[in-house]
Design a protein around this motif. Structure first.
Motif, mmCIF file in Angstrom:
data_model
loop_
_atom_site.group_PDB
_atom_site.id
_atom_site.type_symbol
_atom_site.label_atom_id
_atom_site.label_comp_id
_atom_site.label_asym_id
_atom_site.label_seq_id
_atom_site.Cartn_x
_atom_site.Cartn_y
_atom_site.Cartn_z
ATOM 1 N N GLU A 13 41.179 24.303 44.506
ATOM 2 C CA GLU A 13 41.802 25.252 43.600
ATOM 3 C C GLU A 13 41.822 24.644 42.201
ATOM 4 O OE1 GLU A 13 42.856 28.331 44.168
ATOM 5 O OE2 GLU A 13 42.315 28.209 46.289
ATOM 6 N N ASP A 15 41.971 25.954 37.684
ATOM 7 C CA ASP A 15 42.226 27.022 36.732
ATOM 8 C C ASP A 15 40.897 27.638 36.306
ATOM 9 O OD1 ASP A 15 43.289 28.753 34.944
ATOM 10 O OD2 ASP A 15 44.089 27.237 33.578
ATOM 11 N N TYR A 16 40.643 28.849 36.756
ATOM 12 C CA TYR A 16 39.377 29.512 36.485
ATOM 13 C C TYR A 16 39.226 29.905 35.018
ATOM 14 C CZ TYR A 16 39.046 29.869 41.530
ATOM 15 O OH TYR A 16 38.974 29.575 42.861
ATOM 16 N N ILE A 66 41.665 37.208 34.745
ATOM 17 C CA ILE A 66 41.667 36.313 35.908
ATOM 18 C C ILE A 66 43.081 36.015 36.404
ATOM 19 C CG2 ILE A 66 41.170 33.946 36.657
ATOM 20 C CD1 ILE A 66 38.520 34.181 35.143
ATOM 21 N N LEU A 70 44.292 36.980 40.226
ATOM 22 C CA LEU A 70 44.809 35.999 41.181
ATOM 23 C C LEU A 70 46.225 36.340 41.626
ATOM 24 C CD1 LEU A 70 43.435 32.703 39.591
ATOM 25 C CD2 LEU A 70 42.533 33.972 41.556
ATOM 26 N N ARG A 71 47.050 36.836 40.691
ATOM 27 C CA ARG A 71 48.422 37.224 41.035
ATOM 28 C C ARG A 71 48.418 38.402 42.010
ATOM 29 N NH1 ARG A 71 50.032 37.654 36.206
ATOM 30 N NH2 ARG A 71 49.672 39.891 35.975
ATOM 31 N N ARG A 73 46.010 39.241 44.085
ATOM 32 C CA ARG A 73 45.511 38.777 45.385
ATOM 33 C C ARG A 73 46.596 38.051 46.161
ATOM 34 N NH1 ARG A 73 39.466 36.356 44.248
ATOM 35 N NH2 ARG A 73 38.446 38.355 43.933
#
Length: 111
Positions: A13, A15-16, A66, A70-71, A73
């Motif tokens: 994991e 930070d994208y 993004i 992510l939140r 998902r």
């Protein structure tokens, strides 16, 4: 004879947004270079300016989208886990067979 399969590695994991920001910065640098060339840039190559603008726009959009993605998902996974845990406790009066739905049939589909 085949070798036994190695276990999958742990998911890394990160930070994208960092690669997204770096890509946007790269497109910005390319745009500045193209604009600095001015009239020395051949007419048939001026479309690269719009490629850079599009890359910057998509990068900025992705940078802000993004975290939201992510939140959402994570929230969906929590809802799914809560629904799965709530469905694993059958009522005390009439417990259906293992894996059976309310009608007594097995189904993996969500309601």
């Amino acid at each position: 004879m085949r070798k036994p399969r190695r276990p999958d590695p742990e998911v890394l994991e990160f930070d994208y947004r960092v690669p997204t920001a770096l890509g946007s910065i790269g497109w910005t640098v390319a745009l500045v270079v193209l604009l600095a060339m001015g009239d020395r840039l051949p007419l048939e190559s001026r479309w690269w300016i719009w490629v850079c603008v599009t890359g910057i726009a998509l990068g900025v959009f992705a940078y802000f989208y993004i975290p939201r993605l992510l939140r959402k998902r994570a929230e969906a996974e929590q809802r799914h886990a809560a629904r799965r845990n709530a469905g694993s406790k059958p009522p005390a009066s009439a417990a259906p067979a293992e894996g059976a739905g309310p009608s007594g049939t097995t189904s993996d589909a969500a309601p």
